[in-house]
Design an enzyme around this catalytic site. Sequence first.
Site, PDB file in Angstrom:
ATOM      1  N   GLY A  11      42.606  -7.397  11.982  1.00 51.24           N
ATOM      2  CA  GLY A  11      41.178  -7.677  12.054  1.00 51.24           C
ATOM      3  C   GLY A  11      40.428  -7.186  10.830  1.00 51.24           C
ATOM      4  O   GLY A  11      40.972  -6.460   9.976  1.00 51.24           O
ATOM      5  N   ILE A  13      37.712  -5.019  10.454  1.00 52.08           N
ATOM      6  CA  ILE A  13      37.577  -3.562  10.387  1.00 52.08           C
ATOM      7  C   ILE A  13      38.953  -2.910  10.446  1.00 52.08           C
ATOM      8  O   ILE A  13      39.228  -1.947   9.714  1.00 52.08           O
ATOM      9  CB  ILE A  13      36.676  -3.046  11.521  1.00 52.08           C
ATOM     10  N   ARG A  33      48.856  -8.695  17.826  1.00 53.35           N
ATOM     11  CA  ARG A  33      49.236  -9.499  18.990  1.00 53.35           C
ATOM     12  C   ARG A  33      50.400 -10.420  18.668  1.00 53.35           C
ATOM     13  O   ARG A  33      51.209 -10.737  19.533  1.00 53.35           O
ATOM     14  CB  ARG A  33      48.034 -10.312  19.476  1.00 53.35           C
ATOM     15  N   LEU A  63      45.775  -6.147  24.086  1.00 57.91           N
ATOM     16  CA  LEU A  63      44.843  -5.470  24.974  1.00 57.91           C
ATOM     17  C   LEU A  63      44.973  -5.933  26.423  1.00 57.91           C
ATOM     18  O   LEU A  63      44.663  -5.181  27.351  1.00 57.91           O
ATOM     19  CB  LEU A  63      43.395  -5.697  24.503  1.00 57.91           C
ATOM     20  N   SER A  84      39.367  -5.193  19.609  1.00 58.40           N
ATOM     21  CA  SER A  84      38.446  -5.551  20.685  1.00 58.40           C
ATOM     22  C   SER A  84      38.202  -7.051  20.612  1.00 58.40           C
ATOM     23  O   SER A  84      38.236  -7.637  19.527  1.00 58.40           O
ATOM     24  CB  SER A  84      37.121  -4.802  20.547  1.00 58.40           C
ATOM     25  N   TYR A 155      28.919  -9.925  24.708  1.00 60.28           N
ATOM     26  CA  TYR A 155      29.590  -9.032  23.754  1.00 60.28           C
ATOM     27  C   TYR A 155      29.026  -7.627  23.851  1.00 60.28           C
ATOM     28  O   TYR A 155      29.765  -6.636  23.951  1.00 60.28           O
ATOM     29  CB  TYR A 155      29.446  -9.572  22.333  1.00 60.28           C
ATOM     30  N   LYS A 159      30.990  -4.137  25.066  1.00 56.99           N
ATOM     31  CA  LYS A 159      31.115  -2.931  24.255  1.00 56.99           C
ATOM     32  C   LYS A 159      30.538  -1.722  24.981  1.00 56.99           C
ATOM     33  O   LYS A 159      31.092  -0.615  24.926  1.00 56.99           O
ATOM     34  CB  LYS A 159      30.419  -3.118  22.913  1.00 56.99           C
ATOM     35  N   VAL A 187      28.416  -5.553  10.381  1.00 60.73           N
ATOM     36  CA  VAL A 187      29.424  -5.160   9.390  1.00 60.73           C
ATOM     37  C   VAL A 187      29.617  -6.274   8.366  1.00 60.73           C
ATOM     38  O   VAL A 187      30.022  -7.393   8.709  1.00 60.73           O
ATOM     39  CB  VAL A 187      30.760  -4.818  10.072  1.00 60.73           C
TER      40      VAL A 187
END
Length: 340
Positions: A11, A13, A33, A63, A84, A155, A159, A187
């Site tokens: 991802g 980040i 994954r 996840l 996430s 979303y 979170k 971000v």
Amino acid sequence: MAQVLVTGGTGFIGSWCVRAALDAGHTVRTTVRDPRREPELRARLHTATPFDDDRLTVVRADLEDPDGWGDAVTGCDYVLHVASPTLRRAPAHGDELLVPAREGALRVLRAARDADVRRVVLTSAFGAVGIGHPPRATPFTEEDWTNLDSDIPPYQRSKTLAERAAWQFIREEGDKLELAAVHPTGVLGPLLGPDDPPSLRLVRRMLEGRMPACPPFGMGFVDVRDVADLHLRAMTNPAAAGERFLATAGHSLRVIDIARILHDRLGERAAKAPTRELPVWLTRALGVVNPELRLLRHQLGRDLDATSAKAEQLLGWQARPIEDTIADTAESLLTRAIGA
């Protein structure tokens, strides 16, 4: 140096957290994954920074799947739980984001506790801090929580509930495991690979001329490289245990301010970026037929300001100027021709 697990290493980040941990001299294990993405991940990291291949291990874990997490955390000193669900499209229903976010966090925490990990750093978001509140003149801080009693988007709800579940787990079942949480605002920053992260969608659409006018709101923004740096500080600093940290670069920016920075820093290469801001009433009307604008309904006409004073004072963290981040984001998108 430590053994660090970074979840979600492919991802936006996550890949920067892997790079930051490698640059700091740590041995890194990261989850993906799809194991077929390992060669691509190694290649992009080798392009970005020098490291010995034996300091990076890539393992499969999902996840939504309980298998694999015990092996992933075994032998690790720290875990950066970055993975996430993200908004690459509008979810069909709220549980589509909520269940993997909350249950995934709990799976990682249970595995970390059982493996005697010292500390988990959870990547939360400003969406767990400042959504669903009435207008205010003061910036949001780590003492604030998103108001779950309001009609907030899936979303931000996911979170918030995932982080609340994580803190409850630490209080009730965590044993000696420590937890810290990092809450980035929007971000931005350069890409390490060919992905199309949702957080860069705003700048990408401006550059491509697919945003004729800017929605009328403001919020904080921060560089992904500084977000990764804050994760490492929260990982090792004793003062970070049990704390939440907002990550934002200065005061909030209106979306039109980002467009102006693009025009100023890139000149003709940003010629397609918008030059005007939509009225609030028109944006609300367009939201009836535009799902993405509808998700912004709580932000329209507002400036959702936040402060990183806590991270600066407690951890010595400092964000780079957001103007530089916006320019670097645009340069990266133009170089890779994302979305073209």
